[in-house]
Write a protein that holds these residues in place. Structure first.
Motif, short mmCIF file in Angstrom:
data_model
loop_
_atom_site.label_atom_id
_atom_site.label_comp_id
_atom_site.label_asym_id
_atom_site.label_seq_id
_atom_site.Cartn_x
_atom_site.Cartn_y
_atom_site.Cartn_z
N LYS A 285 0.84 -1.20 0.00
CA LYS A 285 0.00 0.00 0.00
C LYS A 285 0.88 1.26 0.00
CE LYS A 285 -4.03 -2.11 0.37
NZ LYS A 285 -5.12 -1.96 -0.64
N GLY A 286 0.23 2.36 -0.31
CA GLY A 286 0.87 3.65 -0.24
C GLY A 286 -0.03 4.64 0.48
N SER A 287 0.48 5.81 0.80
CA SER A 287 -0.35 6.80 1.49
C SER A 287 0.17 8.20 1.19
CB SER A 287 -0.35 6.55 3.01
OG SER A 287 0.97 6.70 3.52
N PHE A 288 -0.69 9.19 1.39
CA PHE A 288 -0.30 10.59 1.24
C PHE A 288 -1.18 11.45 2.13
CE2 PHE A 288 -3.86 10.32 -1.59
CZ PHE A 288 -4.40 11.60 -1.68
N TYR A 289 -0.74 12.66 2.40
CA TYR A 289 -1.51 13.62 3.18
C TYR A 289 -2.26 14.54 2.23
CZ TYR A 289 1.47 12.28 7.11
OH TYR A 289 2.13 11.57 8.09
N PHE A 290 -3.47 14.88 2.64
CA PHE A 290 -4.26 15.81 1.83
C PHE A 290 -4.92 16.83 2.76
CE2 PHE A 290 -8.40 16.81 -0.33
CZ PHE A 290 -7.85 17.60 -1.33
N ALA A 291 -4.80 18.11 2.40
CA ALA A 291 -5.37 19.18 3.23
C ALA A 291 -5.91 20.28 2.34
CB ALA A 291 -4.31 19.74 4.17
N ILE A 292 -6.89 21.00 2.88
CA ILE A 292 -7.47 22.16 2.19
C ILE A 292 -7.42 23.34 3.15
CG2 ILE A 292 -9.53 23.15 1.13
CD1 ILE A 292 -10.35 20.35 0.29
N LYS A 293 -6.90 24.45 2.65
CA LYS A 293 -6.76 25.65 3.47
C LYS A 293 -7.57 26.78 2.85
CE LYS A 293 -3.13 28.25 5.89
NZ LYS A 293 -1.66 28.47 5.99
N LYS A 294 -8.38 27.42 3.69
CA LYS A 294 -9.24 28.50 3.23
C LYS A 294 -9.20 29.63 4.25
CE LYS A 294 -12.58 30.45 0.73
NZ LYS A 294 -12.37 30.98 -0.62
N ASP A 295 -8.87 30.86 3.79
CA ASP A 295 -8.81 32.03 4.69
C ASP A 295 -7.88 31.77 5.88
OD1 ASP A 295 -10.64 33.33 3.04
OD2 ASP A 295 -12.35 32.55 4.17
N GLU A 296 -6.69 31.23 5.57
CA GLU A 296 -5.66 30.98 6.58
C GLU A 296 -6.03 29.90 7.59
OE1 GLU A 296 -2.70 32.28 6.24
OE2 GLU A 296 -3.42 33.40 4.51
N ASN A 297 -7.11 29.16 7.34
CA ASN A 297 -7.52 28.08 8.24
C ASN A 297 -7.68 26.79 7.45
OD1 ASN A 297 -7.73 29.72 10.63
ND2 ASN A 297 -9.64 30.54 9.79
N PHE A 298 -7.27 25.68 8.06
CA PHE A 298 -7.49 24.37 7.44
C PHE A 298 -8.92 23.92 7.70
CE2 PHE A 298 -2.87 24.38 7.91
CZ PHE A 298 -2.47 23.89 6.68
N ILE A 299 -9.51 23.29 6.70
CA ILE A 299 -10.86 22.76 6.82
C ILE A 299 -10.82 21.27 6.53
CG2 ILE A 299 -11.92 24.96 6.17
CD1 ILE A 299 -12.45 23.80 3.41
N ASP A 300 -11.84 20.57 6.99
CA ASP A 300 -11.91 19.13 6.80
C ASP A 300 -12.16 18.81 5.32
OD1 ASP A 300 -12.24 16.43 6.92
OD2 ASP A 300 -13.76 16.45 8.51
N PRO A 301 -11.27 18.12 4.63
CA PRO A 301 -11.46 17.81 3.20
C PRO A 301 -12.72 16.99 2.93
CG PRO A 301 -9.18 17.44 3.84
CD PRO A 301 -9.94 17.67 5.11
N ILE A 302 -13.18 16.24 3.95
CA ILE A 302 -14.40 15.43 3.74
C ILE A 302 -15.62 16.29 3.47
CG2 ILE A 302 -15.91 13.72 4.85
CD1 ILE A 302 -13.53 12.63 6.32
N GLN A 303 -15.59 17.56 3.93
CA GLN A 303 -16.68 18.47 3.66
C GLN A 303 -16.74 18.88 2.20
OE1 GLN A 303 -16.21 21.78 6.33
NE2 GLN A 303 -16.40 20.53 8.19
N VAL A 304 -15.66 18.68 1.49
CA VAL A 304 -15.57 19.12 0.10
C VAL A 304 -15.57 17.95 -0.87
CG1 VAL A 304 -14.17 20.41 -1.55
CG2 VAL A 304 -14.29 21.16 0.83
N ILE A 305 -14.83 16.90 -0.52
CA ILE A 305 -14.67 15.74 -1.41
C ILE A 305 -15.08 14.48 -0.66
CG2 ILE A 305 -13.01 14.40 -2.76
CD1 ILE A 305 -11.33 16.88 -3.07
N GLN A 306 -15.80 13.62 -1.35
CA GLN A 306 -16.26 12.35 -0.76
C GLN A 306 -15.23 11.27 -1.03
OE1 GLN A 306 -19.08 12.04 1.12
NE2 GLN A 306 -18.37 9.97 1.58
N PHE A 307 -14.64 10.73 0.05
CA PHE A 307 -13.70 9.62 -0.06
C PHE A 307 -14.42 8.30 0.25
CE2 PHE A 307 -11.13 13.33 0.78
CZ PHE A 307 -10.05 13.17 -0.08
N GLU A 308 -13.69 7.21 0.04
CA GLU A 308 -14.28 5.89 0.33
C GLU A 308 -14.47 5.70 1.83
OE1 GLU A 308 -11.79 2.91 -1.33
OE2 GLU A 308 -12.06 3.60 -3.41
#
Length: 258
Positions: free
Chosen positions: A235-258
């Protein structure tokens, strides 16, 4: 005696011819002046350049030399500043580093331009507008960076999620934007940061290889790198983050993962 008289006559004749040649230019100028006054001709402009008049009106040699000297002094000053390891100069070095690391809002400028003048912005390539419009109508605003499942939730770090993928999986940009960072980020490892038109940023960390360069304008779905493989499994892995207005937000709110 006769030959002497002939010589005198020849001299007189030559003098008369010389006087006529001197008078002709003046006479012709008088005639031309009369013609100008009669028909209203304008005098031809003179293009003769006097001493010190050959320089471009927007170019000043003194100013250019001053700027060149100032640039050389600034370069030498910065070189001495970073070569000198004196602790008293730490504040000055930090100020220079922060100034050079300050982000330029490329995507924000692109968004402003499109709002004022419309697409396309010649400096940035623009993908097919029809496909984007269809995706917006269907609610598909962002692409999935990679297929996988979440191993680490956003609540654990407050910045990112960790996604487990297949070995050597490709990580793709969730949306079009400008690559504003390529390198190592604390807590993220080898990272690519993309700035989007709405001023948000998507971060892709823990990458094994990076496929984009700093300041590239990339389309949605473009590969930005590959995941880091696990030593103990396929397996492999990576980090994913979304930053808006200098604050990080939960990526699940934007993109649907498995």
């Amino acid at each position: 005696m006769r030959s002497r008289a002939d010589d005198v006559r020849k001299r007189i004749a030559n003098r008369r011819k010389g006087r006529e040649k001197q008078v002709e230019p003046l006479h012709s100028r008088l005639i031309n002046t009369d013609e100008e006054e009669r028909y209203g001709f304008d005098q031809l402009p003179s293009y003769e350049i006097g001493p010190g008049e050959g320089n471009h009106p927007l170019f000043r040699k003194e100013v250019f030399l001053f700027k060149l000297l100032a640039a050389a002094c600034l370069f030498l000053g910065l070189a001495i500043l970073f070569r000198n390891e004196t602790s008293s100069l730490d504040s000055a070095r930090n100020f220079v580093k922060q100034s050079l690391d300050k982000d330029f809002q490329f995507a924000a400028v692109s968004d402003w331009y499109e709002g004022k003048f419309g697409k396309p912005l010649a400096l940035f390539p623009v993908p097919n507008g029809e496909s984007n419009k269809a995706e917006e109508e269907n609610g598909l605003h962002y692409a999935l960076p990679a297929s996988g499942k979440i191993l680490e939730d956003f609540e654990e770090s407050g910045q990112r999620v960790m996604i487990e993928t297949a070995k050597d999986a490709s990580v793709e940009a969730m949306g079009e934007g400008m690559v504003r960072f390529v390198g190592e980020k604390e807590g993220f490892g080898k990272t690519v940061v993309i700035q989007h038109a709405d001023k948000s940023e998507s971060w892709y960390g823990n990458l094994s290889d990076i496929s984009v360069n700093l300041y590239d304008f990339i389309e949605k779905g473009k590969q930005v790198g590959t995941v880091t493989n696990s030593d103990s499994s396929e397996k492999g892995s990576f980090y994913f983050a979304i930053k808006k207005d200098e604050n990080f937000i939960d990526p699940i709110q934007v993109i649907q993962f498995e």
